[in-house]
Design a protein around this motif. Structure first.
Motif, PDB file in Angstrom:
ATOM      1  N   TYR A 171     -61.358   5.949  15.648  1.00 28.19           N
ATOM      2  CA  TYR A 171     -61.538   5.058  14.499  1.00 28.19           C
ATOM      3  C   TYR A 171     -61.702   3.615  15.018  1.00 28.19           C
ATOM      4  CZ  TYR A 171     -59.995   9.131  12.051  1.00 28.19           C
ATOM      5  OH  TYR A 171     -59.918  10.410  11.591  1.00 28.19           O
ATOM      6  N   PRO A 172     -62.880   3.013  14.878  1.00 28.12           N
ATOM      7  CA  PRO A 172     -63.134   1.675  15.417  1.00 28.12           C
ATOM      8  C   PRO A 172     -62.092   0.653  14.979  1.00 28.12           C
ATOM      9  CG  PRO A 172     -65.159   2.621  14.579  1.00 28.12           C
ATOM     10  CD  PRO A 172     -64.063   3.569  14.205  1.00 28.12           C
ATOM     11  N   LYS A 173     -61.546   0.835  13.761  1.00 30.45           N
ATOM     12  CA  LYS A 173     -60.558  -0.114  13.245  1.00 30.45           C
ATOM     13  C   LYS A 173     -59.363  -0.221  14.187  1.00 30.45           C
ATOM     14  CE  LYS A 173     -58.591  -1.260   8.866  1.00 30.45           C
ATOM     15  NZ  LYS A 173     -57.509  -0.574   8.243  1.00 30.45           N
ATOM     16  N   LYS A 174     -58.983   0.945  14.717  1.00 32.01           N
ATOM     17  CA  LYS A 174     -57.834   1.004  15.607  1.00 32.01           C
ATOM     18  C   LYS A 174     -58.098   0.183  16.875  1.00 32.01           C
ATOM     19  CE  LYS A 174     -54.747   4.138  17.747  1.00 32.01           C
ATOM     20  NZ  LYS A 174     -54.002   5.236  17.772  1.00 32.01           N
ATOM     21  N   PHE A 175     -59.317   0.338  17.368  1.00 32.28           N
ATOM     22  CA  PHE A 175     -59.700  -0.422  18.576  1.00 32.28           C
ATOM     23  C   PHE A 175     -59.684  -1.928  18.288  1.00 32.28           C
ATOM     24  CE2 PHE A 175     -63.364  -2.351  20.913  1.00 32.28           C
ATOM     25  CZ  PHE A 175     -62.746  -2.393  22.163  1.00 32.28           C
ATOM     26  N   LEU A 176     -60.212  -2.286  17.139  1.00 33.63           N
ATOM     27  CA  LEU A 176     -60.267  -3.712  16.780  1.00 33.63           C
ATOM     28  C   LEU A 176     -58.858  -4.286  16.673  1.00 33.63           C
ATOM     29  CD1 LEU A 176     -63.140  -3.713  14.106  1.00 33.63           C
ATOM     30  CD2 LEU A 176     -63.231  -4.595  16.427  1.00 33.63           C
ATOM     31  N   GLU A 177     -57.955  -3.489  16.110  1.00 34.21           N
ATOM     32  CA  GLU A 177     -56.555  -3.945  15.983  1.00 34.21           C
ATOM     33  C   GLU A 177     -55.952  -4.186  17.357  1.00 34.21           C
ATOM     34  OE1 GLU A 177     -55.464  -1.641  11.900  1.00 34.21           O
ATOM     35  OE2 GLU A 177     -54.420  -1.032  13.738  1.00 34.21           O
ATOM     36  N   GLU A 178     -56.250  -3.264  18.263  1.00 34.23           N
ATOM     37  CA  GLU A 178     -55.641  -3.349  19.591  1.00 34.23           C
ATOM     38  C   GLU A 178     -56.124  -4.548  20.396  1.00 34.23           C
ATOM     39  OE1 GLU A 178     -54.861   0.262  22.372  1.00 34.23           O
ATOM     40  OE2 GLU A 178     -54.050   0.409  20.345  1.00 34.23           O
ATOM     41  N   ILE A 179     -57.397  -4.885  20.257  1.00 31.21           N
ATOM     42  CA  ILE A 179     -57.895  -6.053  21.010  1.00 31.21           C
ATOM     43  C   ILE A 179     -57.770  -7.339  20.175  1.00 31.21           C
ATOM     44  CG2 ILE A 179     -59.466  -4.765  22.531  1.00 31.21           C
ATOM     45  CD1 ILE A 179     -61.791  -5.708  20.703  1.00 31.21           C
ATOM     46  N   THR A 180     -57.090  -7.214  19.065  1.00 31.47           N
ATOM     47  CA  THR A 180     -56.869  -8.326  18.116  1.00 31.47           C
ATOM     48  C   THR A 180     -58.151  -9.090  17.780  1.00 31.47           C
ATOM     49  OG1 THR A 180     -56.177  -9.820  19.885  1.00 31.47           O
ATOM     50  CG2 THR A 180     -54.421  -8.701  18.673  1.00 31.47           C
ATOM     51  N   MET A 181     -59.171  -8.337  17.464  1.00 33.11           N
ATOM     52  CA  MET A 181     -60.406  -8.963  16.959  1.00 33.11           C
ATOM     53  C   MET A 181     -60.717  -8.361  15.609  1.00 33.11           C
ATOM     54  SD  MET A 181     -63.007  -9.324  20.126  1.00 33.11           S
ATOM     55  CE  MET A 181     -62.578 -10.189  21.611  1.00 33.11           C
ATOM     56  N   ARG A 182     -61.217  -9.225  14.707  1.00 36.83           N
ATOM     57  CA  ARG A 182     -61.564  -8.702  13.398  1.00 36.83           C
ATOM     58  C   ARG A 182     -63.053  -8.378  13.407  1.00 36.83           C
ATOM     59  NH1 ARG A 182     -59.559 -13.191   9.410  1.00 36.83           N
ATOM     60  NH2 ARG A 182     -60.945 -12.017   8.020  1.00 36.83           N
ATOM     61  N   GLY A 183     -63.419  -7.341  12.758  1.00 31.75           N
ATOM     62  CA  GLY A 183     -64.831  -6.912  12.792  1.00 31.75           C
ATOM     63  C   GLY A 183     -65.723  -7.692  11.849  1.00 31.75           C
ATOM     64  N   ASP A 184     -65.136  -8.575  11.042  1.00 32.75           N
ATOM     65  CA  ASP A 184     -65.955  -9.265  10.039  1.00 32.75           C
ATOM     66  C   ASP A 184     -66.164 -10.747  10.376  1.00 32.75           C
ATOM     67  OD1 ASP A 184     -63.399 -10.086   9.758  1.00 32.75           O
ATOM     68  OD2 ASP A 184     -63.222  -9.702   7.604  1.00 32.75           O
ATOM     69  N   GLN A 185     -66.044 -11.039  11.670  1.00 33.76           N
ATOM     70  CA  GLN A 185     -66.143 -12.447  12.081  1.00 33.76           C
ATOM     71  C   GLN A 185     -67.538 -12.816  12.590  1.00 33.76           C
ATOM     72  OE1 GLN A 185     -63.488 -14.947  12.128  1.00 33.76           O
ATOM     73  NE2 GLN A 185     -62.888 -13.427  10.629  1.00 33.76           N
ATOM     74  N   PHE A 186     -68.468 -11.871  12.494  1.00 34.75           N
ATOM     75  CA  PHE A 186     -69.759 -12.090  13.149  1.00 34.75           C
ATOM     76  C   PHE A 186     -70.398 -13.423  12.793  1.00 34.75           C
ATOM     77  CE2 PHE A 186     -74.346 -11.965  13.349  1.00 34.75           C
ATOM     78  CZ  PHE A 186     -74.544 -11.579  14.668  1.00 34.75           C
ATOM     79  N   TRP A 187     -70.460 -13.749  11.521  1.00 35.37           N
ATOM     80  CA  TRP A 187     -71.187 -14.975  11.135  1.00 35.37           C
ATOM     81  C   TRP A 187     -70.447 -16.230  11.572  1.00 35.37           C
ATOM     82  CZ3 TRP A 187     -76.004 -14.543  10.776  1.00 35.37           C
ATOM     83  CH2 TRP A 187     -76.570 -13.336  10.360  1.00 35.37           C
ATOM     84  N   ASN A 188     -69.111 -16.135  11.623  1.00 32.42           N
ATOM     85  CA  ASN A 188     -68.351 -17.282  12.161  1.00 32.42           C
ATOM     86  C   ASN A 188     -68.706 -17.492  13.630  1.00 32.42           C
ATOM     87  OD1 ASN A 188     -67.103 -17.591   9.776  1.00 32.42           O
ATOM     88  ND2 ASN A 188     -65.129 -16.718  10.390  1.00 32.42           N
ATOM     89  N   ASP A 189     -68.750 -16.357  14.365  1.00 28.07           N
ATOM     90  CA  ASP A 189     -69.081 -16.443  15.791  1.00 28.07           C
ATOM     91  C   ASP A 189     -70.505 -16.967  15.982  1.00 28.07           C
ATOM     92  OD1 ASP A 189     -66.598 -15.380  16.492  1.00 28.07           O
ATOM     93  OD2 ASP A 189     -67.330 -13.341  16.148  1.00 28.07           O
ATOM     94  N   PHE A 190     -71.399 -16.501  15.136  1.00 30.50           N
ATOM     95  CA  PHE A 190     -72.794 -16.935  15.181  1.00 30.50           C
ATOM     96  C   PHE A 190     -72.869 -18.456  15.012  1.00 30.50           C
ATOM     97  CE2 PHE A 190     -76.852 -17.866  13.226  1.00 30.50           C
ATOM     98  CZ  PHE A 190     -77.745 -17.086  13.950  1.00 30.50           C
ATOM     99  N   MET A 191     -72.164 -18.942  13.986  1.00 32.91           N
ATOM    100  CA  MET A 191     -72.184 -20.383  13.706  1.00 32.91           C
ATOM    101  C   MET A 191     -71.556 -21.169  14.865  1.00 32.91           C
ATOM    102  SD  MET A 191     -73.855 -20.860  11.089  1.00 32.91           S
ATOM    103  CE  MET A 191     -73.637 -22.606  11.012  1.00 32.91           C
ATOM    104  N   ALA A 192     -70.445 -20.630  15.385  1.00 24.17           N
ATOM    105  CA  ALA A 192     -69.742 -21.327  16.477  1.00 24.17           C
ATOM    106  C   ALA A 192     -70.664 -21.471  17.679  1.00 24.17           C
ATOM    107  CB  ALA A 192     -68.477 -20.565  16.864  1.00 24.17           C
TER     108      ALA A 192
END
Ligand SMILES: Nc1ncnc2c1ncn2[C@@H]1O[C@H](COP(=O)(O)OP(=O)(O)OP(=O)(O)O)[C@@H](O)[C@H]1O
Length: 693
Positions: free
Chosen positions: A648-669
């Motif tokens: 479950y990708p969610k589990k992986f995201l939790e473990e590396i402490t990254m949220r999967g919905d940050q793409f546009w923030n990262d894009f802007m940054a």
């Protein structure tokens, strides 16, 4: 048998043996070519007197038959000339060398009490290099600034040309009036010791770029072509016009440097060591060329180390420096009598140029240097000029020459920003097409690395048991994109920088136009390289087959390339190649540490959390992870292992402490960081250009 061109340019009294490679030996007895009837620069007929346009295709075999053919081709044009196509004065000049370069009003340069001080670095105080020297460089003369190594020749040239303005004290007068630097720069040019030419462009292309940048679109293509042809013929480069600049000999490169600056017909030319690195025959050709240009009304000032007796004779006047003081100023012929008067007679069979340098070096004692300095009045004495009574004083010069019209233009460049940009884009395009490192190699490296990574991580994108492998792959892609472009820029930009300094000083273009052009010209190469890489790696590693994720992945890759490149530009503009090559990777390491790859963002010590906000690699990694595992990605395949920890990708995201919905923030940054780095790089470049002054 002489070629048609040689016959055409050869003064009737000149022996055939005196001709070499299209550069004619000056007939010292002939009167100066300069005529007060200045031919307007913009007139086609004024520039091309009809006589030199006979040039046929470049000679390939140099056979006599070819020369005959040239002669035949030339006839109608010569006939044309006498048919009244040109005015009388042009006809009069037609058989004089260089007559097709329009003459200019001569400029007398005088400097008084000139000193130049440099800062030695933090806490080290300052050093005076020129010590209240004076001097006068009359117009229409070829002047040599001579002296031992470290005497201050280049420094004096820099101060007079305006290349250096910081720490300069004293007055510099042009035709009796105080030098107005912007106006002076519009009428002068500086040819550096090292030939800063575009190596991947042919002679003809380099000339056309110079013409387009200096003359703009108001001057027709035919007129530009005419000027280029004439200058190349005169400088003996016509036969090499299709040769790539990097393949030219040292002497040819030097002549091309001069040719490019002649396009807009400068009145004053500064040449730093034009004979360095050339054999004696090339030295003679270059100096004879300078002499002819001087005879047309230009003031030509060269620095020269230690000329041979033959080269020494070519100069009209010499100015000898010793440790920042003037020890002789006057004509070349009067050097020997001068030495006699100060009781330091030049030994028989000794080259006077060698002898004065030996004296200036202090080889015969420092007291002799003082004697010379006081006899030359540190450059203020005019007693040793050819005809001191003919030297006009400042007041006479002011009366003779009207106040020069002040240009209303604020910019120093001759053409508009749009023209500069379009010419620079064209030049960048031609260079990119031929550049094996910046273009071909870069695309090849992208394909090669994609194949290597693809074969290493084949299928890792869809498999639940290989999520960590895929995470490693994403980090490797990030490092590839940021490091390759960054290092390439760090290594190649300093070479470009030296060309930029020369061309910018000679007012070819503004820094803004240059900067915009290098930003735009790189875009297609970055996009193509990145797209090829992304397609190969995305498919080979079986990332999710969804267009939206593919484009997100590609966008992150491209932005990382832009950030890496902008960072490299900042470093490349600031530091030398050696320092930049060391600093760029060293500064990237903290960026990696704060990316959240080895140490997750959660585990970063609180006092280092700020680091993750400035790390562009963190935004890149988070963006890649968001594109692949975010946006509500479903359950992963689990075919290769019985247990899939990260099914479950969610589990992986939790473990590396990254949220999967940050793409546009990262894009802007990443967009903001790219723009910020670009602005800083521009400011650094501007500061660098100003610091040279
Ligand atoms: N920015 C600077 N900081 C410290 N010293 C400097 C600086 N620029 C020049 N100098 C010193 O000033 C002196 C004159 O330098 P310059 O380059 O003008 O000499 P040069 O006569 O042209 O020598 P060469 O013929 O070897 O090129 C040298 O001793 C040089 O080290």
């Amino acid at each position: 048998m002489l070629s048609a061109r040689e016959q055409f340019f050869a003064p009737s009294s000149l022996p055939a043996s005196a001709l070499g490679l299209g550069i004619e030996v000056v007939d010292q007895r002939s009167p100066p070519v300069y005529s007060p009837t200045t031919v307007p620069l913009t007139s086609v007929h004024g520039w091309r007197n009809g006589g030199s346009v006979f040039a046929s295709a470049p000679s390939t075999n140099g056979s006599e038959a070819h020369s005959d053919q040239q002669q035949t081709q030339m006839q109608p044009l010569v006939a044309n000339k006498s048919n009244g196509c040109t005015n009388g004065s042009k006809e009069k000049n037609s058989d004089e060398p260089f007559s097709n370069l329009p003459s200019r009003e001569p400029v007398d340069i005088e400097f008084k009490e000139l000193s130049l001080t440099v800062q030695m670095g933090f806490g080290k105080g300052e050093k005076e290099i020129l010590h209240n020297v004076g001097g006068k460089f009359p117009g229409s003369q070829l002047i040599a600034i001579m002296g031992p190594s470290g005497a201050g020749k280049s420094t004096l040239l820099d101060a007079l040309s305006g290349f250096k303005t910081t720490g300069v004290d004293g007055s510099i007068l042009l035709n009796g009036r105080r030098r107005d630097l912007p106006s002076f720069r519009r009428m002068s040019c500086y040819i550096t010791q090292d030939d800063r030419l575009q190596p991947l462009l042919t002679v003809n292309e380099n000339m056309h770029i110079a013409a387009d940048l200096k003359l703009g679109s108001n001057v027709s293509y035919e007129e530009k072509e005419g000027r280029i042809e004439d200058i190349l013929l005169l400088l003996g480069l016509y036969e090499h016009d299709q040769t790539m600049t990097m393949r030219l000999s040292g002497g040819q490169k030097k002549r091309l440097s001069i040719a490019m600056e002649l396009i807009n017909n400068p009145t004053v030319m500064f040449l730093d060591e034009p004979t360095t690195g050339l054999d004696s025959s090339s030295c003679t050709k270059v100096l004879e060329l300078c002499k002819k240009l001087a005879q047309q009304g230009r003031t030509i000032i060269c620095t020269i180390h230690q000329p041979t007796a033959k080269l020494f004779q070519i100069f009209d006047q010499v100015y000898v420096l010793s440790s920042g003081n003037c020890v002789y100023q006057g004509s070349t012929e009067k050097l020997v009598p001068f030495l006699q008067t100060v009781d330091l007679p030049c030994p028989v069979y000794h080259n006077p140029a060698d002898y004065i340098i030996e004296l200036a070096c202090g080889e015969y004692g420092n007291d002799k240097v003082d004697v010379l300095k006081s006899a030359a009045e540190n450059g203020s004495s005019l007693a040793w000029f050819d005809d001191p009574s003919s030297i006009l004083r400042a007041e006479t010069l002011i009366r003779k020459y009207p106040i020069p019209r002040k240009s209303k233009k604020r910019s120093l460049e001759d053409t508009s920003y749009i023209n500069q940009l379009s010419v620079l884009l064209h030049r960048g395009y031609v260079k990119a097409k031929r550049d094996t490192t910046l273009t071909h190699l870069r695309i090849a490296v992208n394909v090669f690395v994609a194949i290597i990574l693809g074969s290493l991580y084949a299928g890792s994108g869809r498999e639940g048991s290989r999520v960590l492998d895929n995470y490693n792959l994403l980090f490797a892609i990030l490092i590839h994109h940021s490091m390759t472009t960054m290092m390439l820029t760090v290594l190649t930009f300093p070479i470009e920088m030296s060309i930029l300094l020369k061309e910018h000083f000679n007012r070819w273009y503004s820094l803004k136009a240059y900067y915009t052009s290098i930003t735009l010209i790189d875009l297609p190469i970055s996009v193509v390289g990145c797209l090829l890489f992304t397609v190969i790696i995305y498919l080979w590693s079986y990332q999710p087959m969804e267009w939206e994720r593919f484009w997100m992945f590609f966008a992150m890759s491209l932005l990382t390339v832009f950030v890496g490149q902008s960072f490299g530009l900042m470093i490349g503009a600031w530091f030398s190649v050696v320092n930049g090559t060391f600093l760029a990777p060293v500064l990237t390491i903290p960026m990696m540490m704060f990316a959240g790859f080895g140490v997750t963002l959660r585990d970063l010590p609180s006092y280092l959390k700020w680091g993750s906000h400035i790390s562009y690699l963190r935004y890149g990694l988070e963006g890649f992870v968001g594109a692949i595992y975010g946006q509500g990605r479903g359950v992963l395949d689990c075919n290769e292992a019985p247990y899939c920890h990260y099914r479950y990708p969610k589990k992986f995201l939790e473990e590396i402490t990254m949220r999967g919905d940050q793409f546009w923030n990262d894009f802007m940054a990443l967009c903001v960081i790219t723009i910020a780095f670009r602005i800083v790089a521009f400011v650094v470049l501007k500061a660098k250009i100003n610091s040279v002054k």
